[in-house]
Design an enzyme around this catalytic site. Structure first.
Site, PDB file in Angstrom:
ATOM      1  N   GLU A  26       0.826  -1.207   0.000  1.00  0.00           N
ATOM      2  CA  GLU A  26       0.000   0.000   0.000  1.00  0.00           C
ATOM      3  C   GLU A  26       0.864   1.262   0.000  1.00  0.00           C
ATOM      4  O   GLU A  26       0.542   2.223  -0.696  1.00  0.00           O
ATOM      5  CB  GLU A  26      -0.949  -0.016   1.203  1.00  0.00           C
ATOM      6  CG  GLU A  26      -2.034  -1.068   1.030  1.00  0.00           C
ATOM      7  CD  GLU A  26      -2.920  -1.212   2.240  1.00  0.00           C
ATOM      8  OE1 GLU A  26      -4.084  -0.776   2.149  1.00  0.00           O
ATOM      9  OE2 GLU A  26      -2.456  -1.753   3.261  1.00  0.00           O
ATOM     10  N   GLU A  46      -4.131  -9.582   2.849  1.00  0.00           N
ATOM     11  CA  GLU A  46      -4.985  -9.367   4.011  1.00  0.00           C
ATOM     12  C   GLU A  46      -6.112 -10.391   4.140  1.00  0.00           C
ATOM     13  O   GLU A  46      -6.469 -10.782   5.250  1.00  0.00           O
ATOM     14  CB  GLU A  46      -5.575  -7.946   3.988  1.00  0.00           C
ATOM     15  CG  GLU A  46      -4.571  -6.853   4.297  1.00  0.00           C
ATOM     16  CD  GLU A  46      -3.808  -6.345   3.094  1.00  0.00           C
ATOM     17  OE1 GLU A  46      -3.130  -5.315   3.239  1.00  0.00           O
ATOM     18  OE2 GLU A  46      -3.884  -6.966   2.012  1.00  0.00           O
TER      19      GLU A  46
END
Length: 172
Positions: A26, A46
């Site tokens: 990210e 995730e």
């Protein structure tokens, strides 16, 4: 913090060496340009923890690689190699691990020689324009073009081109 990186007004280069998974991916996606070592692994795992990206990873990933590929990466949690990341548009360039930092420095040097006001406007018009309908984004670009036309840097760039020399931008 990642939004601040993305909206800094100056290019930020990510040098990806090793694993860039979850938050590391990210952060890299928030950067303007991403260079990866050929040994890097990049992804959003995730889902394997029963969670979702928390720093706009799903949003930046879809904008970089398209909805279909983003869905695949997000829903499987599988990382991709540097070569695959390059193929799908997640990274801009893949280099040998020993050359990574030299490539990053060379790119930073090249960017540092460019007109700073134009660079800031390009970053802004692309980032904000992606959030607008095309006609509105085109109008915004035309507005910034009009503003940049009144700068000393524009005059220096034009003069240097006509004189067949490298420009010396001052950020004015």
């Amino acid at each position: 913090m990642f939004a601040a990186v993305e909206q800094l007004g100056k290019p930020v280069i990510a040098a990806i060496n090793g694993y860039a998974l979850g938050g590391g991916c990210e952060l890299a996606m928030a950067c303007t340009i991403r260079l990866a070592a050929d040994t890097a692994l990049i992804g959003q795992p995730e889902i394997n923890l029963g969670i979702i990206p928390g720093y706009a990873g799903s949003q930046r990933l879809a904008r970089l690689v398209g909805k279909g590929k983003a869905m695949e990466l997000l829903l499987t949690g599988a990382p991709v190699s540097a070569a695959e990341a390059h193929r799908i548009g997640l990274v801009n360039r893949v280099v040998g691990v020993s050359a990574l930092m030299n490539e990053v420095r060379a790119l930073a040097d090249q960017l540092a020689r460019n007109a700073p006001i134009a660079m800031r406007y390009i970053l802004d018009v692309v980032n904000r324009g992606l959030e607008m309908p095309l006609a509105e984004a085109a109008d915004y670009e035309a507005t910034l073009f009009g503003l940049i036309a009144a700068t000393d840097d524009m005059r220096e760039g034009t003069r240097a081109f006509l004189d067949k020399r490298k420009p010396e931008f001052k950020g004015r």
